[in-house]
Design a protein around this motif. Structure first.
Motif, PDB file in Angstrom:
ATOM      1  N   ASP A  60      22.036  78.332 -36.672  1.00  0.00           N
ATOM      2  CA  ASP A  60      21.219  77.503 -36.019  1.00  0.00           C
ATOM      3  C   ASP A  60      19.717  78.298 -35.673  1.00  0.00           C
ATOM      4  O   ASP A  60      18.892  77.577 -35.702  1.00  0.00           O
ATOM      5  CB  ASP A  60      21.708  76.975 -34.690  1.00  0.00           C
TER       6      ASP A  60
ATOM      7  N   ARG B 291      22.805  78.678 -29.540  1.00  0.00           N
ATOM      8  CA  ARG B 291      23.763  78.394 -30.654  1.00  0.00           C
ATOM      9  C   ARG B 291      24.155  79.421 -31.609  1.00  0.00           C
ATOM     10  O   ARG B 291      23.981  80.364 -31.209  1.00  0.00           O
ATOM     11  CB  ARG B 291      23.215  77.012 -31.280  1.00  0.00           C
ATOM     12  N   THR B 292      24.765  78.919 -32.456  1.00  0.00           N
ATOM     13  CA  THR B 292      25.057  79.969 -33.532  1.00  0.00           C
ATOM     14  C   THR B 292      24.031  80.658 -34.504  1.00  0.00           C
ATOM     15  O   THR B 292      22.737  80.267 -34.180  1.00  0.00           O
ATOM     16  CB  THR B 292      25.909  79.156 -34.815  1.00  0.00           C
TER      17      THR B 292
ATOM     18  N   ASP C 112      30.434  81.444 -33.342  1.00  0.00           N
ATOM     19  CA  ASP C 112      30.729  79.814 -32.986  1.00  0.00           C
ATOM     20  C   ASP C 112      31.555  79.543 -32.058  1.00  0.00           C
ATOM     21  O   ASP C 112      32.156  78.550 -32.121  1.00  0.00           O
ATOM     22  CB  ASP C 112      31.027  79.203 -34.368  1.00  0.00           C
TER      23      ASP C 112
ATOM     24  N   ASP D 180      10.030  74.341 -33.121  1.00  0.00           N
ATOM     25  CA  ASP D 180      11.397  73.952 -32.536  1.00  0.00           C
ATOM     26  C   ASP D 180      11.459  74.561 -31.296  1.00  0.00           C
ATOM     27  O   ASP D 180      11.917  73.724 -30.467  1.00  0.00           O
ATOM     28  CB  ASP D 180      12.463  74.310 -33.540  1.00  0.00           C
TER      29      ASP D 180
ATOM     30  N   GLY E 239      16.614  75.522 -31.161  1.00  0.00           N
ATOM     31  CA  GLY E 239      17.579  76.606 -31.971  1.00  0.00           C
ATOM     32  C   GLY E 239      18.087  77.758 -31.176  1.00  0.00           C
ATOM     33  O   GLY E 239      18.812  78.653 -31.799  1.00  0.00           O
ATOM     34  N   HIS E 240      17.832  77.853 -29.796  1.00  0.00           N
ATOM     35  CA  HIS E 240      18.374  79.011 -29.190  1.00  0.00           C
ATOM     36  C   HIS E 240      19.868  78.597 -28.490  1.00  0.00           C
ATOM     37  O   HIS E 240      20.100  77.258 -28.504  1.00  0.00           O
ATOM     38  CB  HIS E 240      17.548  79.354 -28.124  1.00  0.00           C
TER      39      HIS E 240
ATOM     40  N   ASP F 250      17.498  78.852 -38.572  1.00  0.00           N
ATOM     41  CA  ASP F 250      16.820  78.173 -39.100  1.00  0.00           C
ATOM     42  C   ASP F 250      15.970  77.410 -38.293  1.00  0.00           C
ATOM     43  O   ASP F 250      15.120  76.510 -38.850  1.00  0.00           O
ATOM     44  CB  ASP F 250      17.844  76.797 -39.365  1.00  0.00           C
ATOM     45  N   ALA F 251      15.715  77.789 -36.929  1.00  0.00           N
ATOM     46  CA  ALA F 251      14.694  76.988 -36.162  1.00  0.00           C
ATOM     47  C   ALA F 251      13.040  77.749 -36.218  1.00  0.00           C
ATOM     48  O   ALA F 251      12.957  79.108 -36.192  1.00  0.00           O
ATOM     49  CB  ALA F 251      15.103  77.120 -34.708  1.00  0.00           C
TER      50      ALA F 251
END
Length: 310
Positions: free
Chosen positions: A106, A102-103, A32, A114, A99-100, A109-110
């Motif tokens: 994230d 990031r954490t 993060d 997405d 979705g890429h 979940d994509a």
């Protein structure tokens, strides 16, 4: 090694690793702290953000939307961006897949839809700004997503791309165990990749099994579409480049693409097998042991793509 042996080995691994969460540290893209730079400064990556009020001269330039692969980031196309700095006829828009960048949560979940949505979003922004000359290039899964988009009816209501370039597209994996990811994935939870050192700032080190399943799903989806035949939009040109000994995307992928894709005039697409044993041969930054042959391959693809955009 057959499938049963693989499963036994994984079962043994589960005895020692089951239910563990990945150890994500602050120096990893998965955490993060480090996010893809395009999230902070989109104007440095997206043409639509950098030129929201394009002039006639801007609109006369060709825009190449560059799409990275699964678990990667905009970094994958930074070398081509830098190489193209003195080119006046085209600009590169580096898209970050949904979705890429990031954490880990994230990313986990994509869905593959997405991932694809970021390509469509930039394409439509450019179209709305008035650009008429737009092309696409994708590496690995980026190419798979472009194929999926080309096989849909999307371009029936949008301006067609002038070119589509695929770099080491993945439709069939070279990693045999990936085919049973749907069985073992929920037990493993995640897969640890081999990225190390500075690469961990730009690629996910830990890949949730949910994302591996999404990758398998979109690969199979495109395989099916290739079996049924894909026809490119009117006047669109396509070339596929594939490393001969790609350790990630089997060269069978390109065979399927060549057999399953035709131009609007029912002609064949162009294919070139590269004398290479690395995946995404156009990205050499941060790799160890870069040879003159690797550099030659990269420059060859860069030059050919640039010539199509001039």
């Amino acid at each position: 090694m057959n499938r049963i042996v693989y499963i036994l080995l994984i079962g043994f691994s589960l005895l020692t690793q089951q239910c563990k969460d990945p150890n994500i540290t602050d120096d990893l893209l998965d955490g993060d702290v480090i996010f893809d730079a395009s999230l902070y400064q989109p104007e440095d990556f997206l043409v639509s953000a950098k030129y929201p009020n394009p002039t006639a001269d801007d609109l006369n330039r060709h825009i190449l939307i560059a799409v990275h692969g699964y678990s990667a980031s905009t970094f994958e196309w930074q070398e081509f961006q830098d190489w193209s700095a003195n080119q006046n006829s085209y600009r590169i828009s580096q898209v970050l897949l949904g979705g890429h960048g990031r954490t880990y949560a994230d990313f986990k979940d994509a869905s593959w839809e997405d991932w694809k949505s970021a390509i469509i979003e930039e394409y439509e922004k450019l179209e709305q700004l008035g650009y008429q000359k737009i092309s696409l290039v994708g590496s690995s899964t980026g190419a798979t997503l472009i194929l999926e988009l080309l096989s849909s009816d999307y371009f029936d209501s949008h301006i067609p791309p002038q070119n589509a370039f695929c770099i080491d597209p993945i439709v069939v994996s070279s990693i045999k165990i990936q085919s049973i990811a749907g069985i073992i994935g929920p037990m493993l939870g995640y897969v640890e990749s081999s990225v190390e050192g500075n690469e961990t700032k730009y690629w996910y080190k830990f890949r949730p099994h949910e994302t591996v399943s999404e990758l398998n799903f979109v690969m199979k989806r495109v395989q099916k579409k290739l079996e049924n035949g894909i026809t490119l939009p009117n006047s669109a040109y396509m070339k596929v480049y594939h490393s001969k000994n790609d350790p990630t995307a089997s060269s069978t992928s390109t065979v399927l693409i060549y057999k399953g894709t035709k131009t609007a005039q029912n002609g064949p697409i162009d294919v070139e097998i590269m004398d290479s044993d690395i995946h995404v041969f156009t990205r050499l930054a941060l790799r160890e042991g870069v040879t003159s042959k690797m550099r030659t391959n990269q420059q060859h693809a860069f030059n050919e793509m640039a010539n199509r955009l001039n």
